[in-house]
Write a protein that holds these residues in place. Structure first.
Motif, PDB file in Angstrom:
ATOM      1  N   ILE A  44       0.819  -1.026  -0.104  1.00 24.75           N
ATOM      2  CA  ILE A  44       0.090  -0.020  -0.038  1.00 24.75           C
ATOM      3  C   ILE A  44       0.902   1.235   0.050  1.00 24.75           C
ATOM      4  N   LYS A  45       1.933   1.356   0.654  1.00 24.55           N
ATOM      5  CA  LYS A  45       2.929   2.444   0.886  1.00 24.55           C
ATOM      6  C   LYS A  45       3.418   2.765  -0.534  1.00 24.55           C
ATOM      7  N   GLN A  46       3.557   2.026  -1.452  1.00 24.26           N
ATOM      8  CA  GLN A  46       3.995   2.138  -2.650  1.00 24.26           C
ATOM      9  C   GLN A  46       2.975   2.158  -3.663  1.00 24.26           C
ATOM     10  N   ASP A  47       1.927   2.209  -3.602  1.00 28.21           N
ATOM     11  CA  ASP A  47       0.963   2.139  -4.708  1.00 28.21           C
ATOM     12  C   ASP A  47       0.427   3.507  -5.110  1.00 28.21           C
ATOM     13  N   GLY A  48       0.704   3.698  -6.436  1.00 26.29           N
ATOM     14  CA  GLY A  48       0.918   5.094  -6.830  1.00 26.29           C
ATOM     15  C   GLY A  48      -0.548   5.678  -6.689  1.00 26.29           C
ATOM     16  N   LYS A  49      -1.678   4.947  -6.764  1.00 21.15           N
ATOM     17  CA  LYS A  49      -2.998   5.677  -6.580  1.00 21.15           C
ATOM     18  C   LYS A  49      -3.170   5.992  -5.171  1.00 21.15           C
ATOM     19  N   VAL A  50      -2.739   5.290  -4.218  1.00 20.08           N
ATOM     20  CA  VAL A  50      -2.860   5.603  -3.021  1.00 20.08           C
ATOM     21  C   VAL A  50      -1.932   6.991  -2.644  1.00 20.08           C
ATOM     22  N   ILE A  51      -0.702   6.895  -2.955  1.00 19.91           N
ATOM     23  CA  ILE A  51       0.140   8.144  -2.854  1.00 19.91           C
ATOM     24  C   ILE A  51      -0.505   9.388  -3.206  1.00 19.91           C
ATOM     25  N   GLN A  52      -1.146   9.291  -4.579  1.00 21.21           N
ATOM     26  CA  GLN A  52      -1.818  10.226  -4.984  1.00 21.21           C
ATOM     27  C   GLN A  52      -2.968  10.802  -4.425  1.00 21.21           C
ATOM     28  N   ALA A  53      -3.785   9.774  -4.065  1.00 20.89           N
ATOM     29  CA  ALA A  53      -5.269  10.075  -3.181  1.00 20.89           C
ATOM     30  C   ALA A  53      -5.017  10.074  -1.879  1.00 20.89           C
ATOM     31  N   TYR A  54      -4.080   9.953  -1.098  1.00 23.02           N
ATOM     32  CA  TYR A  54      -4.093   9.903   0.368  1.00 23.02           C
ATOM     33  C   TYR A  54      -2.803  10.230   0.910  1.00 23.02           C
ATOM     34  N   LEU A  55      -1.712   9.643   0.767  1.00 25.32           N
ATOM     35  CA  LEU A  55      -0.290   9.733   1.417  1.00 25.32           C
ATOM     36  C   LEU A  55       0.091  10.897   0.941  1.00 25.32           C
ATOM     37  N   GLY A  56      -0.228  11.495  -0.303  1.00 32.54           N
ATOM     38  CA  GLY A  56       0.490  12.761  -0.945  1.00 32.54           C
ATOM     39  C   GLY A  56      -0.318  13.790  -0.535  1.00 32.54           C
ATOM     40  N   GLU A  57      -1.384  13.683   0.311  1.00 31.52           N
ATOM     41  CA  GLU A  57      -2.322  14.877   0.639  1.00 31.52           C
ATOM     42  C   GLU A  57      -1.309  15.575   1.590  1.00 31.52           C
ATOM     43  N   GLY A  58      -1.779  17.134   1.406  1.00 35.30           N
ATOM     44  CA  GLY A  58      -1.229  18.299   2.187  1.00 35.30           C
ATOM     45  C   GLY A  58       0.436  18.057   2.311  1.00 35.30           C
TER      46      GLY A  58
END
Length: 258
Positions: free
Chosen positions: A244-258
């Motif tokens: 999950i940490k390395q998933d591009g869609k997650v990084i864009q949608a959540y982890l990359g927020e703020g």
């Protein structure tokens, strides 16, 4: 692991408020003996899916199977609790005018009902029933280290302790599956560390399967076995924390927020 082994199976669940889709074809499962995290940005549908699982919302589509049999979308909230499912809330839901002990005892009502007729007929049975429920509650009080607030009125307690009492009330229901909706929201660092320790103890020492919504990503990645990620009411990723940490869609949608 085979899907049939799941303690909870969420299958193609959709929930609409008017024309707005809070959930759109959400599917995931929870295996016995795991911590299953649900993450996603604000408004992604995390609390909505918990509300569907616990019977507060009725989805227009899909089903939610508990222990491979009961469809929770067709089951009352009281019956869901009796099946072995309990939850905590984002906004604390306690009897603020009652003591810690009374709040935990109130949670035992789903077990008390099973012997109500016997208790009415036999005074001795009623007393034994009361003692048994009290023992369960006292053990939880010790487990959560809240003996010092046993008789305190919950509404007068600090926020972190009220959250711990709410966790205790959920445990008093003796669930097989525990739903935790942002159990550490609003806590300071020390309170968060205490709550994380209790969650792990519930999982490891009590063998309770846990579904966790939490914004503290470090904690989620540290303690979860698997993570499902929602965005705009849809599942965009599902897997172990490292993936999950390395998933591009997650990084864009959540982890990359703020």
């Amino acid at each position: 692991m085979d899907r049939s082994a799941a303690i909870l199976s969420v299958e193609d669940v959709s929930l609409y408020f008017g024309a707005n889709a809070a959930l759109a074809g959400v599917s995931f499962d929870v295996h016995p003996g795991e911590i299953r995290a649900i993450i996603g940005p604000n408004g992604a549908g995390k609390t909505s899916i918990l509300n569907c699982i616990s019977g507060f919302y009725r989805p227009q589509k899909g089903r939610i199977l508990f222990k491979g049999q009961s469809d929770l979308t067709q089951t009352s909230t009281d019956a869901i609790a009796a099946l072995g499912l309990a939850r905590t809330f984002q906004n604390i839901a306690l009897y603020t005018g009652l003591s810690t002990l009374d709040n935990l005892m109130a949670a035992r009502h789903i077990h008390m009902k099973q012997n109500m007729l016997q208790s009415m007929l036999y005074w001795g049975a009623a007393q034994r029933e009361e003692v048994r429920h009290r023992q369960v509650v006292e053990e939880i009080i010790d487990f959560l280290e809240i003996a010092h607030i046993r008789k305190a009125v919950v509404g007068a307690l600090p926020y972190g302790l009220r959250k711990r009492v709410e966790l205790g009330r959920a445990l008093a229901m003796q669930p097989d599956l525990l739903l935790l909706d942002e159990p550490m929201a609003g806590m300071n660092l020390e309170e968060k560390e205490d709550m994380a320790r209790f969650i792990l103890d519930i999982y490891e020492r009590r063998g309770v399967t846990i579904v966790l919504i939490e914004h503290d990503m470090g904690l989620v990645m540290d303690i979860s076995d698997r993570v499902v990620v929602l965005d705009f009411g849809r599942v965009i990723a599902d897997g172990p924390p490292d993936a999950i940490k390395q998933d591009g869609k997650v990084i864009q949608a959540y982890l990359g927020e703020g």
